[in-house]
Design a protein around this motif. Structure first.
Motif, PDB file in Angstrom:
ATOM      1  N   ASN A   1       0.807  -1.214   0.000  1.00  0.00           N
ATOM      2  CA  ASN A   1       0.000   0.000   0.000  1.00  0.00           C
ATOM      3  C   ASN A   1       0.843   1.268   0.000  1.00  0.00           C
ATOM      4  N   ARG A   2       0.502   2.164  -0.911  1.00  0.00           N
ATOM      5  CA  ARG A   2       1.169   3.462  -1.042  1.00  0.00           C
ATOM      6  C   ARG A   2       0.663   4.399   0.053  1.00  0.00           C
ATOM      7  N   GLU A   3       1.573   5.173   0.600  1.00  0.00           N
ATOM      8  CA  GLU A   3       1.239   6.192   1.601  1.00  0.00           C
ATOM      9  C   GLU A   3       1.584   7.553   1.012  1.00  0.00           C
ATOM     10  N   VAL A   4       0.711   8.530   1.225  1.00  0.00           N
ATOM     11  CA  VAL A   4       0.967   9.884   0.741  1.00  0.00           C
ATOM     12  C   VAL A   4       0.879  10.839   1.920  1.00  0.00           C
ATOM     13  N   LEU A   5       1.937  11.604   2.104  1.00  0.00           N
ATOM     14  CA  LEU A   5       1.979  12.626   3.153  1.00  0.00           C
ATOM     15  C   LEU A   5       1.918  13.999   2.502  1.00  0.00           C
ATOM     16  N   LYS A   6       1.349  14.956   3.204  1.00  0.00           N
ATOM     17  CA  LYS A   6       1.394  16.356   2.777  1.00  0.00           C
ATOM     18  C   LYS A   6       2.307  17.085   3.750  1.00  0.00           C
ATOM     19  N   ILE A   7       3.352  17.684   3.208  1.00  0.00           N
ATOM     20  CA  ILE A   7       4.284  18.463   4.015  1.00  0.00           C
ATOM     21  C   ILE A   7       4.390  19.838   3.369  1.00  0.00           C
ATOM     22  N   LYS A   8       4.060  20.845   4.120  1.00  0.00           N
ATOM     23  CA  LYS A   8       4.077  22.227   3.610  1.00  0.00           C
ATOM     24  C   LYS A   8       3.308  22.343   2.294  1.00  0.00           C
ATOM     25  N   GLY A   9       2.203  21.602   2.199  1.00  0.00           N
ATOM     26  CA  GLY A   9       1.354  21.663   1.010  1.00  0.00           C
ATOM     27  C   GLY A   9       1.846  20.847  -0.170  1.00  0.00           C
ATOM     28  N   HIS A  10       2.932  20.089  -0.010  1.00  0.00           N
ATOM     29  CA  HIS A  10       3.493  19.288  -1.102  1.00  0.00           C
ATOM     30  C   HIS A  10       3.442  17.802  -0.736  1.00  0.00           C
ATOM     31  N   LYS A  11       3.261  16.975  -1.771  1.00  0.00           N
ATOM     32  CA  LYS A  11       3.148  15.530  -1.557  1.00  0.00           C
ATOM     33  C   LYS A  11       4.503  14.855  -1.411  1.00  0.00           C
ATOM     34  N   VAL A  12       4.541  13.908  -0.476  1.00  0.00           N
ATOM     35  CA  VAL A  12       5.638  12.957  -0.359  1.00  0.00           C
ATOM     36  C   VAL A  12       4.989  11.583  -0.464  1.00  0.00           C
ATOM     37  N   THR A  13       5.415  10.813  -1.444  1.00  0.00           N
ATOM     38  CA  THR A  13       4.825   9.501  -1.682  1.00  0.00           C
ATOM     39  C   THR A  13       5.780   8.414  -1.215  1.00  0.00           C
ATOM     40  N   ILE A  14       5.239   7.464  -0.480  1.00  0.00           N
ATOM     41  CA  ILE A  14       6.021   6.335   0.031  1.00  0.00           C
ATOM     42  C   ILE A  14       5.413   5.061  -0.545  1.00  0.00           C
ATOM     43  N   GLN A  15       6.203   4.347  -1.351  1.00  0.00           N
ATOM     44  CA  GLN A  15       5.724   3.130  -2.003  1.00  0.00           C
ATOM     45  C   GLN A  15       6.640   1.955  -1.650  1.00  0.00           C
TER      46      GLN A  15
END
Length: 182
Positions: free
Chosen positions: A70-84
């Protein structure tokens, strides 16, 4: 520098060895540009001495036995960080040719870990960033992390774009992801 004071056959062997190392490095670092892995972008072509470099996918996505978790998506300072996260196939699910190719280029044990991409370019790979120790039980685990250059400051990217530090929010999410793959 290429000659290292060598001549003849030793010089040719030295240059061939350096070309092989360069090709392996470029095929890994730019593998997403060399393949069709970046939506909306044409494939990049890189050649060394008229020899076309083929992309090297460290996640073995071309093998049907590779598990994409499962992919995880974080929002940091309004920008996406994707963890796959990925789990590479056990060697019994690889052809002999695949096994030799990946073991030779990407020794399964030493290259387990996190692969950090900035704007689709691989920056750092094969490191667990002290979240866990390398072990036999995680040798097939790979985690792809993607972010854009707008987040450079929180990743403390060096000038060569070859080192990064995990931001706390990413580190916390990675601990959760790693607990699922161990």
């Amino acid at each position: 520098r290429l000659s290292e004071g060598l001549s003849g056959d030793k010089l040719i062997a030295s240059i061939n060895e350096k070309n092989t190392l360069l090709e392996r490095h470029l095929s890994l670092v730019f593998h997403r540009f060399l393949s069709s892995d970046i939506p909306g972008r044409k494939n990049l072509s890189i050649s060394i001495n008229n020899h076309k470099i083929e992309p090297y996918d460290p996640f073995l996505r071309g093998n049907r036995a590779t598990r994409e978790l499962n992919r995880e998506v974080l929002k940091i300072k309004g920008h996406k960080v994707t963890i796959q996260p990925y789990i590479l196939p056990h060697h019994s699910k690889l052809t002999k040719q695949e096994y030799n190719y990946y073991d030779d280029r990407n020794n399964f044990m030493s290259n387990q870990g996190i692969y950090i991409y900035r704007n689709s370019r691989l920056m750092v790979w094969g490191d667990w960033f002290r979240l866990i120790n390398r072990s036999e039980s995680t040798k097939l685990a790979r985690i792809q992390i993607d972010f854009t250059n707008e987040l450079d400051s929180i990743w403390t990217i060096d000038i060569k774009k070859s080192k990064a530090t995990l931001p706390y929010a990413v580190k916390d999410k990675l601990k959760q992801v790693i607990s699922k793959i161990k």
